[in-house]
Each structure stands twice: as structure tokens, then as C-alpha cells.
Design a protein around this motif. Structure first.
Motif, PDB file in Angstrom:
ATOM      1  N   VAL A 252       0.835  -1.206   0.000  1.00  0.00           N
ATOM      2  CA  VAL A 252       0.000   0.000   0.000  1.00  0.00           C
ATOM      3  C   VAL A 252       0.870   1.257   0.000  1.00  0.00           C
ATOM      4  O   VAL A 252       0.603   2.227  -0.722  1.00  0.00           O
ATOM      5  N   LEU A 253       1.924   1.261   0.811  1.00  0.00           N
ATOM      6  CA  LEU A 253       2.798   2.432   0.881  1.00  0.00           C
ATOM      7  C   LEU A 253       3.447   2.731  -0.461  1.00  0.00           C
ATOM      8  O   LEU A 253       3.574   3.900  -0.852  1.00  0.00           O
ATOM      9  N   ARG A 254       3.822   1.708  -1.184  1.00  0.00           N
ATOM     10  CA  ARG A 254       4.440   1.928  -2.502  1.00  0.00           C
ATOM     11  C   ARG A 254       3.466   2.608  -3.454  1.00  0.00           C
ATOM     12  O   ARG A 254       3.872   3.327  -4.364  1.00  0.00           O
ATOM     13  N   SER A 255       2.174   2.405  -3.238  1.00  0.00           N
ATOM     14  CA  SER A 255       1.175   3.014  -4.108  1.00  0.00           C
ATOM     15  C   SER A 255       1.054   4.515  -3.881  1.00  0.00           C
ATOM     16  O   SER A 255       0.398   5.219  -4.662  1.00  0.00           O
ATOM     17  N   LEU A 256       1.676   5.040  -2.806  1.00  0.00           N
ATOM     18  CA  LEU A 256       1.595   6.465  -2.499  1.00  0.00           C
ATOM     19  C   LEU A 256       2.660   7.285  -3.211  1.00  0.00           C
ATOM     20  O   LEU A 256       2.668   8.516  -3.110  1.00  0.00           O
ATOM     21  N   ILE A 257       3.560   6.629  -3.911  1.00  0.00           N
ATOM     22  CA  ILE A 257       4.615   7.348  -4.623  1.00  0.00           C
ATOM     23  C   ILE A 257       3.981   8.294  -5.648  1.00  0.00           C
ATOM     24  O   ILE A 257       3.115   7.909  -6.422  1.00  0.00           O
ATOM     25  N   GLY A 258       4.413   9.542  -5.613  1.00  0.00           N
ATOM     26  CA  GLY A 258       3.890  10.545  -6.535  1.00  0.00           C
ATOM     27  C   GLY A 258       2.734  11.354  -5.987  1.00  0.00           C
ATOM     28  O   GLY A 258       2.331  12.354  -6.593  1.00  0.00           O
ATOM     29  N   CYS A 284      16.419   8.223  -1.052  1.00  0.00           N
ATOM     30  CA  CYS A 284      15.480   9.340  -1.156  1.00  0.00           C
ATOM     31  C   CYS A 284      14.608   9.181  -2.400  1.00  0.00           C
ATOM     32  O   CYS A 284      13.386   9.376  -2.348  1.00  0.00           O
ATOM     33  N   GLU A 285      15.240   8.823  -3.498  1.00  0.00           N
ATOM     34  CA  GLU A 285      14.508   8.646  -4.748  1.00  0.00           C
ATOM     35  C   GLU A 285      13.566   7.454  -4.659  1.00  0.00           C
ATOM     36  O   GLU A 285      12.411   7.516  -5.085  1.00  0.00           O
ATOM     37  N   GLU A 286      14.053   6.365  -4.079  1.00  0.00           N
ATOM     38  CA  GLU A 286      13.249   5.147  -3.972  1.00  0.00           C
ATOM     39  C   GLU A 286      11.992   5.381  -3.144  1.00  0.00           C
ATOM     40  O   GLU A 286      10.925   4.818  -3.434  1.00  0.00           O
ATOM     41  N   ASN A 287      12.096   6.240  -2.116  1.00  0.00           N
ATOM     42  CA  ASN A 287      10.959   6.480  -1.227  1.00  0.00           C
ATOM     43  C   ASN A 287      10.226   7.788  -1.528  1.00  0.00           C
ATOM     44  O   ASN A 287       9.377   8.212  -0.754  1.00  0.00           O
ATOM     45  N   ASP A 288      10.587   8.421  -2.658  1.00  0.00           N
ATOM     46  CA  ASP A 288       9.855   9.585  -3.158  1.00  0.00           C
ATOM     47  C   ASP A 288       9.873  10.755  -2.183  1.00  0.00           C
ATOM     48  O   ASP A 288       8.850  11.421  -1.965  1.00  0.00           O
ATOM     49  N   PRO A 527      14.791   8.257   5.125  1.00  0.00           N
ATOM     50  CA  PRO A 527      14.186   7.932   3.827  1.00  0.00           C
ATOM     51  C   PRO A 527      13.136   6.828   3.916  1.00  0.00           C
ATOM     52  O   PRO A 527      12.085   6.905   3.264  1.00  0.00           O
ATOM     53  N   ALA A 528      13.393   5.819   4.749  1.00  0.00           N
ATOM     54  CA  ALA A 528      12.468   4.689   4.858  1.00  0.00           C
ATOM     55  C   ALA A 528      11.138   5.089   5.497  1.00  0.00           C
ATOM     56  O   ALA A 528      10.154   4.351   5.377  1.00  0.00           O
ATOM     57  N   SER A 529      11.089   6.238   6.171  1.00  0.00           N
ATOM     58  CA  SER A 529       9.864   6.660   6.862  1.00  0.00           C
ATOM     59  C   SER A 529       9.015   7.624   6.037  1.00  0.00           C
ATOM     60  O   SER A 529       7.911   7.974   6.451  1.00  0.00           O
ATOM     61  N   VAL A 530       9.505   8.069   4.906  1.00  0.00           N
ATOM     62  CA  VAL A 530       8.810   9.088   4.113  1.00  0.00           C
ATOM     63  C   VAL A 530       7.386   8.656   3.764  1.00  0.00           C
ATOM     64  O   VAL A 530       6.410   9.391   3.983  1.00  0.00           O
ATOM     65  N   LEU A 531       7.245   7.463   3.234  1.00  0.00           N
ATOM     66  CA  LEU A 531       5.923   7.010   2.791  1.00  0.00           C
ATOM     67  C   LEU A 531       4.998   6.721   3.971  1.00  0.00           C
ATOM     68  O   LEU A 531       3.782   6.930   3.875  1.00  0.00           O
ATOM     69  N   GLU A 532       5.549   6.250   5.085  1.00  0.00           N
ATOM     70  CA  GLU A 532       4.733   6.018   6.277  1.00  0.00           C
ATOM     71  C   GLU A 532       4.142   7.325   6.783  1.00  0.00           C
ATOM     72  O   GLU A 532       2.955   7.391   7.144  1.00  0.00           O
TER      73      GLU A 532
END
Length: 555
Positions: A252-258, A284-288, A527-532
Motif C-alpha cells: 500500500v505504501l508503494r502506491s503512495l509514490i507521486g 530518497c529517490e526510492e521512497n519519493d 528515507p524509509a519513513s517518508v511514505l509512512e
């Protein structure tokens, strides 16, 4: 069923059987030799072989875990070229007329002990690098430098005293369900590699490690640092469900990219990343990440043998700005002292270093170091969107002194016809109570505030954040700390500047709603917490957050 406790080093849950993996230096004994020159030649040949192997490991790591984690093998190559290490081994062979294997262990052990005895945790962890390098050379000399999991069939949970970075990266990850170790910490290279590879890990099991048996079924809980031995059916079912929920959450978190970080009540907040090395940009790029909210420039100093030159720093900053492609990069100027050291600075021993000679205090007293960094930053500014942030501010006087140095640097560059951006933002970290209480004055002199909640909590609560016995007192959610954040944001907005948070509590999901309600403009997290954090913002209505406790008194 038995439960043992360790340190959570890499998130995830794994269930499987134990493989007891024997690591560490090969066992060698001291042997007398009449051919000292021959032993030195054997040692030099082994070093060359080890350097070549590390080059191969570096290439493999670039493909599997990225540039940042691959850098450790370049560091190991440099260690093998270190004159202190090389001469230490040769001196031991010559003075004791002994075999090369023994000399490497002796010299490597002494160097590792020196690192292990340092106060700074980052430097202490470098002792494992020295042991890894020494063990590699000894294995080459003994002819036993092979693949760690060669011959293993199926998937296993690797249990070891400790894991060296080279051992970790050489393992066939399709066979590894998790790592558990007796030693190690969250910032060891192997723990970092485990996180990057997405392999659950629990380290620091200490005496609990002795209860593990080969082939035993265990559960590794990389969230809480627990290992369950011989789990019953109820426990197995629980953790299988938790594992499935975690995997779904990651999807689900990966779906938040962008997506923009906009709350349910329409408040948008910028979510950036904290990094300590140019190689971290890949994460940074991987986690948007929206940008870099904190680049810890002191690591350029800590990884150097001497003061890094202006050109060296310029190239590092330019690399970051170019890779971020127009996204804002906030570089914190040198923040050495307290728990971070570079030996060549020769900083005095202090009984209370957290309140001592550190950060901006060093820069203003040793302006040659400060000017070199500022020149490098301004030269690099034409390659992207740069902001410069000054740490450990306690007074308006310091900010005015900083502005004089910045003006001097600009004057120098103008006279030398060296271009720099006229759009650089200049900000300060708010991490002392003194700075908080002067934010109304400080806000008139800068473009932004970034609240460093780690030190702000420490200084507000008079509680050493490095003292494990005080961990219950060190609380970033303490009402006094939150009021200081509220006052800082309020005074920033009154002056028309923005305010962000770059301390650990920026990633505390229990505080996200409060930060939105207070009007915090930016959160900078790992970086790993950006999407969370983005996910939390998207599901939060700040109108429902109770902040009445912050307004009991006029601040």
C-alpha cells in the motif's frame, strides 16, 4: 516456547529453522620463522588479493544494495592501504620473527580495540570493519576465503556471533530469511545492509544467543527485537498474520509514490529526508522524498583522514544537488562535537560534551574551517536548489556573526568571479531552549527554522539522550517540548518564514496530527519513513486533534 530479547535492527517477521554460522577470525597460532622477508611477501600478496576481492564485492553490492551500502567495501580497501595497519603487521613479523597470519591478527586486534574504546558510537562500530578486514587477509593467507552459505539448501535463519559486512553481502539472499546475532547494534554495517536488503534482523541477543540450537524453529520479530524459540501453534498463527499484514502495508505504501501529502482537512505538508552521505540519495529517490531536509555534512569530515578540502566538499555538494534535480537540499554545516568526532580536529576532552565545544561554536572560533565549507557550498549552489542551515544556535549574536562570515564568503567569490546562486535560503536549527525563547528575534534574520527535536528534548528535560539509564525520562512528547515547538512555529509564521522539524520525532506517527494542527510546514525523516508519514498525513484530519494542553498558558 521461550522468548529472548535483542535489539530490533531491521523490520519484518520471519519464521524458519536456525543455521548456526561460524564467523570471526580464523583460528591461527603463533609460529616462529627464519624467513621474515618471505612472510612479509606473503602478507603483501594476501593484501593485494584481498583488495581485488573487495573490488568484486563492491561491484556486487552496487547491483544488490546500491551505492551507499557498497561504499563500505571501498572503505575496507582504503583500510588495507592504511600505513599504520601495514607497518604494524610488518613490524610484528620482523620484531617477533612470526608468521604473517599471527601478525595480522595482532595488529588488526590492536587497531580494533582502539576504535572500540572510543566514546562515539559511530566510531566504535568501525571496530567491526577493522576485524572484517583483518579476518579477510588471514583467510586469504590460510586459503579459506569462500562463500559463507555454500552448500546450504533451502531457506534458513542465519544465527551468528556477529556478521561482517563482507559476509553479509556474499550470502545468497534467496536462502536467508533473517539474521540474528549475539553482538552488533542498529548502526552496524551489517544491520544497515539487512535493512537495505529487506531482511528482518535482531542483533545484540547477548547471553540469550546461547539458547539457540541448529535446526530449531524460531520466529524473528524485527519490529520489537524478539526471538521466539519453539513457538506454539497460537504464536505461529499470530506472527504469520502479522507478517502478511506487514507485507500488505508495504504494498500500500508503494502506491503512495507521486502523491502529495495533504490531510483530510486540506493541509499540505512537505515531507523530506534526512541523509548523512551522498550515496543515500538513492534511498530518497526510492521512497519519493520531496527533497533533503537535512544533509549531515559532518560525515564528510568523519570519513576523512584530514580536513576535507574546499574542492572535495564542493564535489560532494554538487553531486547531491545535481542528483536531486531541482528539489531543495538543506545542508547542515559542520556539527562535530558531543557524540561525533574526527580525530584530526584534536577537540579537548570534556566532562559534558553535549553542552561543550561543538557545532557552530567550533565554526565561529575556527573561521578558516567554516569559510572553507561555506565557499564549497556557495560554489555548488548553482547546480541545484540549496539551503544552508546552522546548528546549535543559542543567541541572536551568533546569527549576526554567521551572516558576517557569509557576506565575507560572497565577497571573496565575487572578487574571484566565481558564480553562486542568489536564491540560497539560510536557516537555523532550533534545538536549544535559548533559541526557542528568542525565536521572535531570530526569525527576522533567517529564511527558515528547522527544529532539532533530539537535542531540544535533551536540553529542555536536562536529560542526556545518550544515557540508557535515563531513557524513560527522555520523551520528545513531553508537554514542555511540544510547547516549545508550538512557540517556534508561531513566531516563524508571524515573521513570514517557514518552520520544519528534522529531529527523530518528525517521524513519530503519534505526533503527525499535532504537527499538522500547529502548522508545521515540513517534516524531515529517514528515507524509509517518508511514505509512512505521507500515509499518516493522508488519513489525518487535524481538526480532530486535541491541542488544548499546549494553550493552558500564554507562550
Amino acid at each position: 516456547m521461550e522468548q529472548i530479547k535483542g535489539v530490533a535492527a531491521s523490520k519484518g517477521i520471519s519464521i524458519g529453522s536456525v543455521l548456526l554460522y561460524q564467523t570471526g577470525d580464523p583460528k591461527v597460532s603463533k609460529k616462529q620463522t627464519n624467513d621474515v622477508l618471505g612472510e612479509i611477501a606473503r602478507f603483501e600478496a594476501a593484501v593485494q588479493t584481498a583488495v581485488a576481492t573487495l573490488g568484486e564485492l563492491h561491484e556486487r553490492a552496487l547491483q544488490t544494495v546500491g551505492e551507499k551500502e557498497a561504499a563500505v567495501f571501498e572503505i575496507h580497501q582504503m583500510m588495507l592501504e592504511d600505513l599504520d595497519f601495514l607497518e604494524g603487521v610488518k613490524d610484528c613479523i620482523t620484531s617477533e620473527s612470526c608468521n604473517a597470519e599471527y601478525a595480522v591478527q595482532q595488529a588488526g586486534g590492536q587497531l580494533a580495540e582502539m576504535f572500540a574504546g572510543m566514546d562515539d558510537e559511530y566510531m566504535r562500530e568501525r571496530a567491526s570493519d577493522v576485524r572484517d578486514v583483518s579476518a579477510r587477509v588471514v583467510r586469504v593467507l590460510c586459503g579459506c576465503d569462500g562463500n559463507p552459505l555454500e552448500g546450504v539448501k533451502g531457506q534458513v535463519i542465519v544465527a551468528a556471533e556477529d556478521l561482517m559486512p563482507s559476509e553479509t553481502i556474499q550470502m545468497d539472499t534467496s536462502k536467508v530469511l533473517a539474521f540474528v546475532t549475539r553482538l552488533g547494534s542498529k548502526i552496524s554495517h551489517s544491520a544497515i545492509l539487512a535493512r537495505t536488503m529487506g531482511i528482518p534482523a535482531v542483533v545484540g541477543l547477548r547471553e540469550g544467543f546461547d539458547t539457540l540450537k541448529a535446526g530449531q524453529e524460531i520466529i524473528v520479530d524485527g519490529f520489537n527485537g524478539d526471538v521466539y524459540l519453539g513457538p506454539d501453534e497460537k504464536t505461529l498463527a499470530h506472527f504469520k498474520n502479522e507478517r502478511d499484514l506487514y507485507l500488505e502495508k508495504k504494498r500500500v505504501l508503494r502506491s503512495l509514490i507521486g502523491k502529495r501529502a495533504v490531510s483530510l482537512d486540506g493541509k499540505e505538508i512537505e515531507i523530506n529526508a534526512n541523509i548523512g552521505h551522498p550515496a543515500d540519495i538513492a534511498l530518497c529517490e526510492e521512497n519519493d522524498a520531496g527533497g533533503i531536509g537535512l544533509f549531515r555534512s559532518e560525515f564528510l569530515y568523519m570519513e576523512s583522514q584530514d580536513f576535507p578540502s574546499e574542492d572535495f566538499q564542493f564535489e560532494s555538494y554538487r553531486d547531491i544537488l545535481q542528483k536531486m534535480a531541482g528539489k531543495r537540499v538543506i545542508v547542515r554545516t559542520l556539527d562535530l562535537g558531543a557524540d561525533k568526532h574526527a580525530p584530526y580536529f584534536k577537540l579537548p576532552h570534556e566532562d559534558n560534551p553535549a553542552m561543550g565545544y561543538r557545532a557552530i561554536r567550533i565554526c565561529l572560533r575556527q573561521p578558516d574551517i567554516f569559510i572553507t565549507q561555506l565557499r564549497a557550498l556557495h560554489r555548488a549552489s548553482v547546480f541545484g536548489k540549496l539551503a544552508i542551515m546552522f546548528p546549535m544556535i543559542t543567541s541572536l549574536k551568533e546569527v549576526l556573526e554567521i551572516k558576517k562570515v557569509v557576506a565575507l564568503v560572497k565577497c571573496q567569490l565575487d572578487e574571484e568571479h566565481i558564480p553562486y546562486s542568489k536564491e540560497i535560503e539560510y536557516g537555523i536549527m532550533i534545538e536549544t531552549p535559548a533559541a526557542v525563547m528568542a525565536t521572535d528575534l531570530l526569525a527576522r534574520e533567517v529564511d527558515f527554522f528547522s527544529i532539532g527535536t533530539n537535542d531540544l528534548t535533551q536540553y529542555t528535560l536536562a536529560c542526556d539522550r545518550m544515557n540508557a539509564s535515563l531513557s524513560e525520562l527522555y520523551d520528545p512528547r513531553n508537554l514542555s517540548v511540544l510547547r516549545m515547538i508550538a512557540l517556534t512555529v508561531r513566531n516563524a509564521h508571524k515573521a513570514g518564514i517557514w518552520a520544519g522539524i528534522c529531529g527523530e520525532s518528525a517521524g513519530d506517527l503519534e505526533l503527525t496530527g499535532l504537527y499538522l494542527k500547529l502548522g508545521v510546514d515540513e517534516l524531515s525523516v529517514s528515507p524509509a519513513s517518508v511514505l509512512e508519514v505521507r500515509n499518516k498525513v493522508l488519513h489525518t484530519d487535524s481538526r480532530e486533534v486535541d491541542d488544548s494542553m499546549l494553550n493552558l498558558y500564554t507562550v
